[in-house]
Design a protein around this motif. Sequence first.
Motif, PDB file in Angstrom:
ATOM      1  N   LYS A  19       0.742  -1.153   0.164  1.00 25.09           N
ATOM      2  CA  LYS A  19      -0.069   0.018  -0.019  1.00 25.09           C
ATOM      3  C   LYS A  19       0.836   1.152   0.014  1.00 25.09           C
ATOM      4  N   ARG A  20       0.324   2.493   0.414  1.00 27.88           N
ATOM      5  CA  ARG A  20       1.057   3.590   0.230  1.00 27.88           C
ATOM      6  C   ARG A  20       0.377   4.560   1.042  1.00 27.88           C
ATOM      7  N   LEU A  21       0.997   5.714   1.751  1.00 26.50           N
ATOM      8  CA  LEU A  21       0.096   6.798   2.553  1.00 26.50           C
ATOM      9  C   LEU A  21      -0.597   7.588   1.495  1.00 26.50           C
ATOM     10  N   PRO A  22      -1.584   8.032   1.996  1.00 24.33           N
ATOM     11  CA  PRO A  22      -2.432   8.740   1.356  1.00 24.33           C
ATOM     12  C   PRO A  22      -1.789  10.407   1.119  1.00 24.33           C
ATOM     13  N   THR A  23      -2.013  10.803  -0.173  1.00 27.43           N
ATOM     14  CA  THR A  23      -1.873  12.422  -0.218  1.00 27.43           C
ATOM     15  C   THR A  23      -2.868  13.085   0.794  1.00 27.43           C
ATOM     16  N   GLU A  24      -2.349  14.311   0.818  1.00 27.73           N
ATOM     17  CA  GLU A  24      -3.098  15.224   1.986  1.00 27.73           C
ATOM     18  C   GLU A  24      -4.631  15.300   1.170  1.00 27.73           C
ATOM     19  N   ALA A  25      -4.432  15.736  -0.346  1.00 26.97           N
ATOM     20  CA  ALA A  25      -5.880  15.805  -0.852  1.00 26.97           C
ATOM     21  C   ALA A  25      -6.651  14.441  -0.775  1.00 26.97           C
ATOM     22  N   GLU A  26      -5.987  13.356  -1.014  1.00 27.32           N
ATOM     23  CA  GLU A  26      -6.803  12.026  -0.740  1.00 27.32           C
ATOM     24  C   GLU A  26      -7.401  11.839   0.465  1.00 27.32           C
ATOM     25  N   ARG A  73      -2.892   5.774   8.310  1.00 29.99           N
ATOM     26  CA  ARG A  73      -3.682   4.578   7.429  1.00 29.99           C
ATOM     27  C   ARG A  73      -3.213   4.493   6.180  1.00 29.99           C
ATOM     28  N   CYS A  74      -3.531   3.625   5.420  1.00 30.12           N
ATOM     29  CA  CYS A  74      -2.922   3.538   3.999  1.00 30.12           C
ATOM     30  C   CYS A  74      -4.058   3.714   3.054  1.00 30.12           C
ATOM     31  N   VAL A  75      -3.621   3.704   1.747  1.00 27.87           N
ATOM     32  CA  VAL A  75      -4.364   3.909   0.633  1.00 27.87           C
ATOM     33  C   VAL A  75      -3.634   2.825  -0.295  1.00 27.87           C
ATOM     34  N   GLU A 118      -2.560  11.383  11.531  1.00 33.82           N
ATOM     35  CA  GLU A 118      -2.367  10.401  10.700  1.00 33.82           C
ATOM     36  C   GLU A 118      -1.376  11.218   9.682  1.00 33.82           C
ATOM     37  N   TRP A 119      -0.366  10.392   9.568  1.00 35.92           N
ATOM     38  CA  TRP A 119       0.667  10.829   8.408  1.00 35.92           C
ATOM     39  C   TRP A 119       0.229  10.704   6.986  1.00 35.92           C
ATOM     40  N   CYS A 120       0.587  11.799   6.401  1.00 42.45           N
ATOM     41  CA  CYS A 120       0.382  11.691   4.847  1.00 42.45           C
ATOM     42  C   CYS A 120       1.450  11.863   3.992  1.00 42.45           C
ATOM     43  N   ALA A 121       1.443  11.618   2.811  1.00 44.96           N
ATOM     44  CA  ALA A 121       2.523  11.482   1.775  1.00 44.96           C
ATOM     45  C   ALA A 121       3.191  12.861   1.845  1.00 44.96           C
TER      46      ALA A 121
END
Length: 313
Positions: free
Chosen positions: A166-173, A308-310, A243-246
Motif C-alpha cells: 500500500k502507500r500513504l495517502p496524499t493530503e488531498a486524498e 492509515r494506508c491507501v 495521521e501521516w500523509c505522503a
Amino acid sequence: MPGKPYLVETNEPVARAPIPRSSQRIDDHYEGMVLIPSGEFWMGAEDGEGFPRDGEGPVRKVAVKSFYIDACAVTNREFLQFVEDTGYQTEAERFGWSFVFYQFVSSGVSKRVSQVVQNAPWWWRVDGADWRHPDGPDSDIANRMDHPVVHVSWNDAMAYCNWAGKRLPTEAEWEYAARGGLERRKFAWGNELTPNGEHMCNIWQGEFPQTNDGSDGYLGTAPAKSFQPNGYGLYNVCGNVWEWCADWFSATFHVHGPRENPTGPDHGVARVTKGGSHLCHHSYCNRYRVAARSSNTPDSSTGNIGFRCVKDI
C-alpha cells in the motif's frame, strides 16, 4: 504535536540508524478498505478557526482519482504482524525514546524524566517509550491491540506500507475521504461538534492540559473503530490520533499548486499530518477539523501519531 520539537536541556543528538529494508507482502484483496470514488471537492477552509501559519486556505476545488483507503487507522495488532514478518524496529525503538503526554507517564518513570519540549512542557521525552510501550517502559499494548499504533514515524509508516503493498495517502486524498461526501463542513459529520449532545470523536474534554474529564469515553486513544463512521465508512478521521500523509508540508505551495491529484511540493523539512488527536482542544489545538493540517519531521514519533494506508485501483 505540530512542528519539530525542541527539547529543554538537550543532550547530544541521537545517532540516526539506517532504516532496514523490509520484506514485501503484496495482497490482492482490499480487506478492511473502502473504495473512494473519483470526483471533485472543496479543499481547505477560510472560516477564521484555522491557524494562518498552517496554510489551510484558500478554499479551492480539487479533483481526485478513485482509490481505496483503510476504514481505520493501522492498529497495534496489524503493526505487530508486520514486525513479526519482517523483524522491523521502529525509529523510536532504535533511538531509545519517544514523546509521551505527561499525564500518561507513571510516577516511577516520571522520576527519571529530565527533558520536556520547549513551549509545550506537557510533552516529555521518555526513555523506553515506543509502539509496544506507549506510555513508557512499564506500559504495554496487551489491552490495546485494536487501538491505533502510535510512536511510529513517517519513515516507519512507509516501511509498513511497503510490506503491505500500500502507500500513504496524499493530503488531498485524505481530506477528500475524511469529508465523507460532505461539502465545506468542519467535521466529518457536519458543522456541529456534538450534535444532539452526542460525542462524535475522541478529543480533549475539559481544560487543557490540566483536566480531561473523559466525557467522550476516553482519556487516551480509543479503539480504531470507534464512534460513528463518516459517509464513506471511515472511522476516527477527526481526533484520536494524527495521521501521516505522503506530502511534504508547505504553508504556501498549494496556493498556486496543481488542482488535479496534487501531491504537494517536491521537497521539504516536515511531512503533513491530518485529523488531530485525543489531545486536541479548541483552546489549544483546534485541528480536529477535516481541513486542518499540521506537520512533523519524518523521523519524529509521539504517543498521538499513527497512520492509515491507501491502495491504487
